[in-house]
Scaffold this motif. Structure first.
Motif, PDB file in Angstrom:
ATOM      1  N   SER A 115       8.852   7.440  14.500  1.00 49.88           N
ATOM      2  CA  SER A 115       7.437   7.518  14.091  1.00 49.88           C
ATOM      3  C   SER A 115       7.068   6.352  13.182  1.00 49.88           C
ATOM      4  O   SER A 115       5.960   5.815  13.274  1.00 49.88           O
ATOM      5  N   GLU A 139      -0.381  -4.316  16.396  1.00 48.42           N
ATOM      6  CA  GLU A 139      -1.339  -4.435  17.495  1.00 48.42           C
ATOM      7  C   GLU A 139      -2.768  -4.507  16.976  1.00 48.42           C
ATOM      8  O   GLU A 139      -3.572  -5.329  17.415  1.00 48.42           O
ATOM      9  N   ARG A 140      -3.079  -3.644  16.032  1.00 44.24           N
ATOM     10  CA  ARG A 140      -4.441  -3.598  15.470  1.00 44.24           C
ATOM     11  C   ARG A 140      -4.764  -4.869  14.688  1.00 44.24           C
ATOM     12  O   ARG A 140      -5.914  -5.299  14.623  1.00 44.24           O
ATOM     13  N   GLU A 183      -8.398   3.859   9.082  1.00 45.01           N
ATOM     14  CA  GLU A 183      -7.271   4.421   9.819  1.00 45.01           C
ATOM     15  C   GLU A 183      -6.321   5.098   8.840  1.00 45.01           C
ATOM     16  O   GLU A 183      -6.104   4.620   7.730  1.00 45.01           O
ATOM     17  N   ASP A 202       6.801   3.356  15.459  1.00 40.24           N
ATOM     18  CA  ASP A 202       5.565   3.465  16.250  1.00 40.24           C
ATOM     19  C   ASP A 202       4.363   3.069  15.396  1.00 40.24           C
ATOM     20  O   ASP A 202       3.465   2.361  15.861  1.00 40.24           O
ATOM     21  N   GLN A 203       4.346   3.535  14.141  1.00 38.98           N
ATOM     22  CA  GLN A 203       3.244   3.194  13.242  1.00 38.98           C
ATOM     23  C   GLN A 203       3.196   1.690  13.006  1.00 38.98           C
ATOM     24  O   GLN A 203       2.130   1.079  13.039  1.00 38.98           O
ATOM     25  N   CYS A 227      -2.483   5.985   8.245  1.00 37.05           N
ATOM     26  CA  CYS A 227      -1.168   5.526   8.686  1.00 37.05           C
ATOM     27  C   CYS A 227      -0.090   6.418   8.085  1.00 37.05           C
ATOM     28  O   CYS A 227      -0.278   7.013   7.028  1.00 37.05           O
ATOM     29  N   GLY A 230       4.226  -0.630  14.989  1.00 35.86           N
ATOM     30  CA  GLY A 230       3.721  -1.231  16.229  1.00 35.86           C
ATOM     31  C   GLY A 230       2.213  -1.144  16.323  1.00 35.86           C
ATOM     32  O   GLY A 230       1.550  -2.111  16.719  1.00 35.86           O
ATOM     33  N   ARG A 231       1.655  -0.003  15.939  1.00 34.71           N
ATOM     34  CA  ARG A 231       0.190   0.158  15.975  1.00 34.71           C
ATOM     35  C   ARG A 231      -0.480  -0.779  14.967  1.00 34.71           C
ATOM     36  O   ARG A 231      -1.529  -1.356  15.250  1.00 34.71           O
ATOM     37  N   ILE A 232       0.126  -0.922  13.785  1.00 30.26           N
ATOM     38  CA  ILE A 232      -0.436  -1.830  12.775  1.00 30.26           C
ATOM     39  C   ILE A 232      -0.411  -3.267  13.291  1.00 30.26           C
ATOM     40  O   ILE A 232      -1.402  -3.992  13.177  1.00 30.26           O
TER      41      ILE A 232
END
Length: 98
Positions: free
Chosen positions: A65, A75-76, A16, A68-69, A18, A71-73
């Motif tokens: 941003s 979650e993943r 990924e 948001d990044q 980031c 949050g994605r980390i």
């Protein structure tokens, strides 16, 4: 403000790219280094929070941003929480276009 992309590999082998709005991520992560998942998330939390704060100091607003990044980390990373040997590898840093 110089931005940075950092390429990572999750414990399942997926890669990924980031985003960070600041080079501060280099104070918390090292290319070629692997981190236990929880430690990686903690480091990203610190790095991206500081990066967002730098944006706020310069422009008067936080960087959505960066948040948001983060949050994605988070979650993943959730599926790997039960894997104590799971590692996230920081493969490289790449400066963003200005």
């Amino acid at each position: 403000m110089p931005e940075m992309y950092f390429q990572i590999r999750w414990p399942d082998g997926q890669e990924e790219s980031c985003y960070s709005p600041s080079l501060v991520v280099g104070d918390f992560l090292t290319p070629g280094q692997s981190y236990p998942v929880a430690d990686f998330v903690h480091r990203c939390d610190k790095a991206l929070s500081q990066a967002s704060e730098r944006v706020r100091q310069k422009y008067g607003y936080f960087c959505s941003s960066a948040m948001d990044q983060l949050g994605r980390i988070r979650e993943r990373a959730e599926p790997f929480a039960a894997e104590p040997d799971g590692l996230v590898t920081v493969q490289s840093f790449k400066p963003g276009a200005r």
